[in-house]
Design a protein around this motif. Structure first.
Motif, mmCIF file in Angstrom:
data_model
loop_
_atom_site.group_PDB
_atom_site.id
_atom_site.type_symbol
_atom_site.label_atom_id
_atom_site.label_comp_id
_atom_site.label_asym_id
_atom_site.label_seq_id
_atom_site.Cartn_x
_atom_site.Cartn_y
_atom_site.Cartn_z
ATOM 1 N N ASN A 112 -4.137 -1.274 -7.993
ATOM 2 C CA ASN A 112 -3.255 -1.152 -6.824
ATOM 3 C C ASN A 112 -1.789 -1.211 -7.235
ATOM 4 O O ASN A 112 -0.955 -0.448 -6.726
ATOM 5 N N ALA A 113 -1.478 -2.125 -8.164
ATOM 6 C CA ALA A 113 -0.099 -2.303 -8.599
ATOM 7 C C ALA A 113 0.426 -1.062 -9.325
ATOM 8 O O ALA A 113 1.600 -0.693 -9.182
ATOM 9 N N LYS A 114 -0.443 -0.417 -10.103
ATOM 10 C CA LYS A 114 -0.034 0.773 -10.826
ATOM 11 C C LYS A 114 0.322 1.904 -9.856
ATOM 12 O O LYS A 114 1.320 2.601 -10.042
ATOM 13 N N LYS A 115 -0.491 2.048 -8.821
ATOM 14 C CA LYS A 115 -0.210 3.083 -7.824
ATOM 15 C C LYS A 115 1.137 2.820 -7.146
ATOM 16 O O LYS A 115 1.923 3.745 -6.926
ATOM 17 N N TYR A 116 1.379 1.566 -6.864
ATOM 18 C CA TYR A 116 2.636 1.223 -6.185
ATOM 19 C C TYR A 116 3.833 1.466 -7.103
ATOM 20 O O TYR A 116 4.856 2.019 -6.683
ATOM 21 N N ALA A 117 3.718 1.053 -8.381
ATOM 22 C CA ALA A 117 4.815 1.215 -9.329
ATOM 23 C C ALA A 117 5.162 2.696 -9.508
ATOM 24 O O ALA A 117 6.343 3.074 -9.580
ATOM 25 N N GLU A 118 4.146 3.530 -9.583
ATOM 26 C CA GLU A 118 4.384 4.966 -9.740
ATOM 27 C C GLU A 118 5.075 5.533 -8.507
ATOM 28 O O GLU A 118 5.963 6.377 -8.601
ATOM 29 N N SER B 239 0.832 -1.200 0.000
ATOM 30 C CA SER B 239 0.000 0.000 0.000
ATOM 31 C C SER B 239 0.870 1.255 0.000
ATOM 32 O O SER B 239 1.894 1.313 0.681
ATOM 33 N N VAL B 240 0.444 2.247 -0.753
ATOM 34 C CA VAL B 240 1.172 3.517 -0.760
ATOM 35 C C VAL B 240 0.529 4.506 0.206
ATOM 36 O O VAL B 240 1.041 5.608 0.411
ATOM 37 N N GLU B 241 -0.590 4.115 0.784
ATOM 38 C CA GLU B 241 -1.292 4.984 1.719
ATOM 39 C C GLU B 241 -1.064 4.552 3.166
ATOM 40 O O GLU B 241 -0.942 5.381 4.064
ATOM 41 N N LYS B 242 -1.016 3.238 3.389
ATOM 42 C CA LYS B 242 -0.723 2.700 4.727
ATOM 43 C C LYS B 242 0.628 1.989 4.630
ATOM 44 O O LYS B 242 0.693 0.790 4.383
ATOM 45 N N ILE B 243 1.690 2.748 4.801
ATOM 46 C CA ILE B 243 3.034 2.214 4.623
ATOM 47 C C ILE B 243 3.270 1.029 5.581
ATOM 48 O O ILE B 243 3.003 1.113 6.776
ATOM 49 N N GLY B 244 3.780 -0.049 4.996
ATOM 50 C CA GLY B 244 4.022 -1.257 5.783
ATOM 51 C C GLY B 244 2.911 -2.275 5.652
ATOM 52 O O GLY B 244 3.102 -3.445 6.015
ATOM 53 N N TYR B 245 1.765 -1.815 5.144
ATOM 54 C CA TYR B 245 0.615 -2.702 4.958
ATOM 55 C C TYR B 245 0.399 -2.958 3.462
ATOM 56 O O TYR B 245 1.177 -2.494 2.618
ATOM 57 N N HIS B 246 -0.653 -3.701 3.146
ATOM 58 C CA HIS B 246 -0.924 -4.063 1.751
ATOM 59 C C HIS B 246 -2.377 -3.793 1.386
ATOM 60 O O HIS B 246 -3.251 -3.767 2.253
ATOM 61 N N ASP B 247 -2.585 -3.620 0.083
ATOM 62 C CA ASP B 247 -3.934 -3.539 -0.474
ATOM 63 C C ASP B 247 -4.252 -4.885 -1.108
ATOM 64 O O ASP B 247 -3.431 -5.429 -1.864
ATOM 65 N N PHE B 248 -5.437 -5.423 -0.836
ATOM 66 C CA PHE B 248 -5.814 -6.757 -1.300
ATOM 67 C C PHE B 248 -6.905 -6.664 -2.369
ATOM 68 O O PHE B 248 -7.703 -5.724 -2.383
#
Length: 346
Positions: free
Chosen positions: A331-337, A312-321
């Motif tokens: 979700n992956a696109k947000k992370y890659a950017e 997750s790019v919003e909750k650092i250390g956590y993940h988006d499912f």
């Protein structure tokens, strides 16, 4: 001279000699005889050490070696040296020093999250006398592994991260047997039943737990991550776990000290049984030593429909499912950017 007077004089002389000897003994045995500033220090006496070896070991901490030797010889220590770890405290006298050298101090042996057996034995040998080579030999003994259901690929899974008490000069066999006993105690009937319900062996649970452990440091999130991988296994989908690729790269290079923050496209093609982008199912062994929370996260995995997750790019250390590939792509696109902006290339 009057015999009684002679007897009196002799008695006085004997008393004076005895008193003088007593003073000498007191000064040598019961006066402070250390020369270190710390409140306490530990000295280590290797197995098969001689008394001469001990004198060299304690010399940096003893003010007057003649006093120490005087007491050691009279108390029989010089003829009966004990190996082990021993505590010396500031201001100790020679009598107390010799007494301390007869009381082996237990070692609190601790280890966690080692990436390989090699790393583990290095960690262990830094805390106890047996060296890493000897520990490796006893841990990977073919008879021992066969009797306990392990092989060289999954033996790392036998070690349950915790703190154990040993004597510093413990034998390698005793270390191995105690850790194996702890493994069997950990895998009690309840945990074995939960593993069976997942159609996994304890070794397979540990292999999956290692992936979960590496994917997230958030203990609260581990059951959900474990649920994703169990859903993938049920669908016969590749696990596609980046930590397995990182492990494969390190294993192939033989360099477990390198830091890899980002998996590159070419890494996904590496020819390794640990590459879960290439091979379906679980890897042949754990990619690291999972802690107990990760193992229990697999055994008590969250039941859901997710088969994808991304940092997750919003909750650092956590993940988006995500339950669908389309949602995962968002979700992956947000992370890659986000990673691109940080300039992380490796």
């Amino acid at each position: 001279m009057n015999p009684k007077r002679i007897l009196s004089i002799v008695s006085v002389l004997i008393l004076l000699v005895a008193t003088g000897f007593g003073v000498v003994v007191y000064l040598k045995a019961f006066t402070a005889n250390t020369k270190f500033n710390q409140d306490e220090v530990f000295v280590y006496v290797p197995t098969n050490s001689t008394y001469d070896d001990v004198k060299k070991i304690v010399a940096p901490y003893v003010e007057n070696m003649e006093k120490f030797n005087f007491v050691a010889e009279r108390r029989g220590y010089s003829a009966s040296v004990n190996p082990g770890k021993f505590l010396l405290t500031k201001g100790m006298n020679s009598f107390s020093i010799v007494s301390s050298l007869r009381h082996n101090v237990p070692v609190k042996l601790a280890f966690n999250n080692q990436e390989s057996l090699g790393k583990l034995v290095q960690r262990l040998s830094s805390q106890i006398e047996p060296d890493s080579l000897t520990l490796t030999e006893v841990f990977t003994d073919s008879t021992f592994m066969a009797e306990n259901g392990f092989d060289k690929e999954n033996i790392l899974g036998m070690f349950i991260p915790n703190t154990y008490e040993f004597y510093w000069n413990v034998s390698p066999i005793k270390v191995r047997d105690k850790l194996a006993k702890e493994y069997r105690r950990f895998w009690n009937e309840e945990r074995q039943a939960k593993a069976k319900a997942l159609n996994l062996t304890p070794q397979q649970v540990t292999a999956l737990a290692a992936i979960v452990h590496e994917e997230t440091a958030k203990v609260s999130e581990r059951p959900r991550v474990a649920g994703v991988y169990l859903n993938r296994l049920k669908k016969d989908m590749p696990l596609q776990a980046d930590p397995t690729v990182i492990y494969a790269v390190k294993r192939e290079s033989g360099n477990f000290d390198q830091v890899i923050k980002r998996v590159l496209f070419n890494d996904l093609k590496i020819n390794s049984p640990y590459n879960t982008y290439v091979h379906t199912g679980l890897p042949p062994g754990p990619i690291s030593m999972p802690d107990i929370s990760a193992i229990d996260a697999v055994l008590n995995a969250e039941k859901h429909d997710y088969i994808y997750f991304c940092a997750s790019v919003e909750k650092i250390g956590y993940h988006d499912f995500a339950a669908t590939y389309e949602a995962h792509q968002v979700n992956a696109k947000k992370y890659a950017e986000w990673v691109g902006k940080l300039g992380i290339n490796r």
